[in-house]
Scaffold this motif. Structure first.
Motif, PDB file in Angstrom:
ATOM      1  N   VAL A  25       0.846  -1.190   0.000  1.00 35.39           N
ATOM      2  CA  VAL A  25       0.000   0.000   0.000  1.00 35.39           C
ATOM      3  C   VAL A  25       0.881   1.239   0.000  1.00 35.39           C
ATOM      4  O   VAL A  25       1.684   1.430   0.908  1.00 35.39           O
ATOM      5  CB  VAL A  25      -0.953   0.004   1.223  1.00 35.39           C
ATOM      6  CG1 VAL A  25      -1.733   1.306   1.301  1.00 35.39           C
ATOM      7  CG2 VAL A  25      -1.888  -1.192   1.172  1.00 35.39           C
ATOM      8  N   PRO A  26       0.753   2.095  -1.022  1.00 30.50           N
ATOM      9  CA  PRO A  26       1.572   3.312  -1.074  1.00 30.50           C
ATOM     10  C   PRO A  26       1.063   4.379  -0.103  1.00 30.50           C
ATOM     11  O   PRO A  26      -0.067   4.303   0.378  1.00 30.50           O
ATOM     12  CB  PRO A  26       1.419   3.781  -2.520  1.00 30.50           C
ATOM     13  CG  PRO A  26       0.075   3.282  -2.920  1.00 30.50           C
ATOM     14  CD  PRO A  26      -0.126   1.985  -2.186  1.00 30.50           C
ATOM     15  N   GLU A  27       1.882   5.367   0.165  1.00 31.28           N
ATOM     16  CA  GLU A  27       1.478   6.477   1.037  1.00 31.28           C
ATOM     17  C   GLU A  27       0.383   7.308   0.374  1.00 31.28           C
ATOM     18  O   GLU A  27      -0.575   7.710   1.010  1.00 31.28           O
ATOM     19  CB  GLU A  27       2.692   7.357   1.376  1.00 31.28           C
ATOM     20  CG  GLU A  27       2.365   8.597   2.175  1.00 31.28           C
ATOM     21  CD  GLU A  27       1.818   8.352   3.584  1.00 31.28           C
ATOM     22  OE1 GLU A  27       1.235   9.292   4.135  1.00 31.28           O
ATOM     23  OE2 GLU A  27       1.952   7.242   4.122  1.00 31.28           O
ATOM     24  N   GLY A  28       0.518   7.563  -0.915  1.00 32.19           N
ATOM     25  CA  GLY A  28      -0.481   8.347  -1.643  1.00 32.19           C
ATOM     26  C   GLY A  28      -1.730   7.532  -1.918  1.00 32.19           C
ATOM     27  O   GLY A  28      -1.651   6.330  -2.189  1.00 32.19           O
ATOM     28  N   ILE A  29      -2.891   8.184  -1.844  1.00 34.93           N
ATOM     29  CA  ILE A  29      -4.162   7.506  -2.070  1.00 34.93           C
ATOM     30  C   ILE A  29      -4.811   8.098  -3.313  1.00 34.93           C
ATOM     31  O   ILE A  29      -5.039   9.308  -3.388  1.00 34.93           O
ATOM     32  CB  ILE A  29      -5.094   7.686  -0.850  1.00 34.93           C
ATOM     33  CG1 ILE A  29      -4.474   7.017   0.374  1.00 34.93           C
ATOM     34  CG2 ILE A  29      -6.481   7.129  -1.144  1.00 34.93           C
ATOM     35  CD1 ILE A  29      -5.264   7.249   1.644  1.00 34.93           C
ATOM     36  N   ASP A  30      -5.114   7.230  -4.292  1.00 38.10           N
ATOM     37  CA  ASP A  30      -5.787   7.731  -5.491  1.00 38.10           C
ATOM     38  C   ASP A  30      -7.297   7.720  -5.283  1.00 38.10           C
ATOM     39  O   ASP A  30      -7.794   7.289  -4.244  1.00 38.10           O
ATOM     40  CB  ASP A  30      -5.354   6.950  -6.739  1.00 38.10           C
ATOM     41  CG  ASP A  30      -5.821   5.499  -6.768  1.00 38.10           C
ATOM     42  OD1 ASP A  30      -6.850   5.155  -6.145  1.00 38.10           O
ATOM     43  OD2 ASP A  30      -5.148   4.690  -7.447  1.00 38.10           O
ATOM     44  N   SER A  31      -8.032   8.195  -6.265  1.00 35.57           N
ATOM     45  CA  SER A  31      -9.479   8.359  -6.100  1.00 35.57           C
ATOM     46  C   SER A  31     -10.207   7.027  -5.911  1.00 35.57           C
ATOM     47  O   SER A  31     -11.166   6.955  -5.136  1.00 35.57           O
ATOM     48  CB  SER A  31     -10.069   9.116  -7.291  1.00 35.57           C
ATOM     49  OG  SER A  31      -9.830   8.417  -8.494  1.00 35.57           O
ATOM     50  N   MET A  32      -9.763   5.976  -6.574  1.00 37.10           N
ATOM     51  CA  MET A  32     -10.406   4.674  -6.407  1.00 37.10           C
ATOM     52  C   MET A  32     -10.137   4.108  -5.012  1.00 37.10           C
ATOM     53  O   MET A  32     -11.033   3.532  -4.389  1.00 37.10           O
ATOM     54  CB  MET A  32      -9.920   3.695  -7.488  1.00 37.10           C
ATOM     55  CG  MET A  32     -10.385   4.082  -8.880  1.00 37.10           C
ATOM     56  SD  MET A  32     -12.186   4.084  -9.058  1.00 37.10           S
ATOM     57  CE  MET A  32     -12.532   2.352  -8.925  1.00 37.10           C
ATOM     58  N   GLU A  33      -8.924   4.259  -4.535  1.00 35.81           N
ATOM     59  CA  GLU A  33      -8.594   3.803  -3.180  1.00 35.81           C
ATOM     60  C   GLU A  33      -9.393   4.584  -2.140  1.00 35.81           C
ATOM     61  O   GLU A  33      -9.885   4.007  -1.166  1.00 35.81           O
ATOM     62  CB  GLU A  33      -7.099   3.957  -2.903  1.00 35.81           C
ATOM     63  CG  GLU A  33      -6.243   3.000  -3.691  1.00 35.81           C
ATOM     64  CD  GLU A  33      -4.772   3.312  -3.596  1.00 35.81           C
ATOM     65  OE1 GLU A  33      -3.991   2.360  -3.481  1.00 35.81           O
ATOM     66  OE2 GLU A  33      -4.397   4.504  -3.636  1.00 35.81           O
ATOM     67  N   LEU A  34      -9.527   5.880  -2.361  1.00 34.19           N
ATOM     68  CA  LEU A  34     -10.288   6.702  -1.433  1.00 34.19           C
ATOM     69  C   LEU A  34     -11.758   6.278  -1.413  1.00 34.19           C
ATOM     70  O   LEU A  34     -12.355   6.142  -0.345  1.00 34.19           O
ATOM     71  CB  LEU A  34     -10.170   8.190  -1.784  1.00 34.19           C
ATOM     72  CG  LEU A  34     -10.925   9.142  -0.861  1.00 34.19           C
ATOM     73  CD1 LEU A  34     -10.451   9.004   0.585  1.00 34.19           C
ATOM     74  CD2 LEU A  34     -10.769  10.574  -1.347  1.00 34.19           C
ATOM     75  N   ALA A  35     -12.318   6.032  -2.576  1.00 40.05           N
ATOM     76  CA  ALA A  35     -13.712   5.580  -2.639  1.00 40.05           C
ATOM     77  C   ALA A  35     -13.877   4.264  -1.876  1.00 40.05           C
ATOM     78  O   ALA A  35     -14.842   4.080  -1.122  1.00 40.05           O
ATOM     79  CB  ALA A  35     -14.154   5.425  -4.091  1.00 40.05           C
ATOM     80  N   TRP A  36     -12.948   3.341  -2.069  1.00 42.44           N
ATOM     81  CA  TRP A  36     -12.977   2.059  -1.364  1.00 42.44           C
ATOM     82  C   TRP A  36     -12.892   2.277   0.143  1.00 42.44           C
ATOM     83  O   TRP A  36     -13.669   1.723   0.915  1.00 42.44           O
ATOM     84  CB  TRP A  36     -11.815   1.192  -1.839  1.00 42.44           C
ATOM     85  CG  TRP A  36     -11.553  -0.017  -0.989  1.00 42.44           C
ATOM     86  CD1 TRP A  36     -10.669  -0.115   0.046  1.00 42.44           C
ATOM     87  CD2 TRP A  36     -12.178  -1.286  -1.093  1.00 42.44           C
ATOM     88  NE1 TRP A  36     -10.713  -1.370   0.588  1.00 42.44           N
ATOM     89  CE2 TRP A  36     -11.636  -2.121  -0.095  1.00 42.44           C
ATOM     90  CE3 TRP A  36     -13.152  -1.810  -1.936  1.00 42.44           C
ATOM     91  CZ2 TRP A  36     -12.029  -3.436   0.076  1.00 42.44           C
ATOM     92  CZ3 TRP A  36     -13.527  -3.133  -1.750  1.00 42.44           C
ATOM     93  CH2 TRP A  36     -12.974  -3.925  -0.758  1.00 42.44           C
ATOM     94  N   LEU A  37     -11.945   3.089   0.574  1.00 40.47           N
ATOM     95  CA  LEU A  37     -11.736   3.338   1.996  1.00 40.47           C
ATOM     96  C   LEU A  37     -12.952   3.999   2.635  1.00 40.47           C
ATOM     97  O   LEU A  37     -13.396   3.592   3.709  1.00 40.47           O
ATOM     98  CB  LEU A  37     -10.487   4.207   2.197  1.00 40.47           C
ATOM     99  CG  LEU A  37     -10.108   4.515   3.634  1.00 40.47           C
ATOM    100  CD1 LEU A  37      -9.774   3.242   4.392  1.00 40.47           C
ATOM    101  CD2 LEU A  37      -8.939   5.482   3.655  1.00 40.47           C
ATOM    102  N   VAL A  38     -13.503   4.993   1.978  1.00 39.47           N
ATOM    103  CA  VAL A  38     -14.678   5.690   2.507  1.00 39.47           C
ATOM    104  C   VAL A  38     -15.846   4.720   2.634  1.00 39.47           C
ATOM    105  O   VAL A  38     -16.558   4.720   3.641  1.00 39.47           O
ATOM    106  CB  VAL A  38     -15.036   6.903   1.620  1.00 39.47           C
ATOM    107  CG1 VAL A  38     -16.406   7.458   1.968  1.00 39.47           C
ATOM    108  CG2 VAL A  38     -13.959   7.971   1.757  1.00 39.47           C
TER     109      VAL A  38
END
Length: 78
Positions: A25-38
């Motif tokens: 898991v990278p430090e930076g979060i892209d939009s798809m990762e953010l959607a998943w996390l949220v």
């Protein structure tokens, strides 16, 4: 357990996106990762995150900081 999510918990949730190990898991979060996390946070903790909050969640460290500012998160037992 009721507490703000720590870095390990955030990384573990993000690792579930794309079946990765936590080390991948990278430090930076892209939009798809953010959607998943949220989605994970909203489902597990029955907590809605507004757009201003989401805009600040661009790295793992920022997510931990933002979630820490929300106070305790308790898993939804319903």
């Amino acid at each position: 357990m009721s507490a703000a999510l720590g870095r390990d918990e955030v990384v573990a949730m993000l690792a579930g996106f794309g079946d990765r190990t936590p080390q991948e898991v990278p430090e930076g979060i892209d939009s798809m990762e953010l959607a998943w996390l949220v989605h994970q946070i909203e489902q597990r903790y029955d907590r809605h995150l507004d757009d201003d909050t989401l805009a600040r969640m661009t790295t793992v460290s920022a997510v931990v900081e933002v979630l820490g500012g929300l106070g305790e998160l308790r898993p939804d037992r319903a």
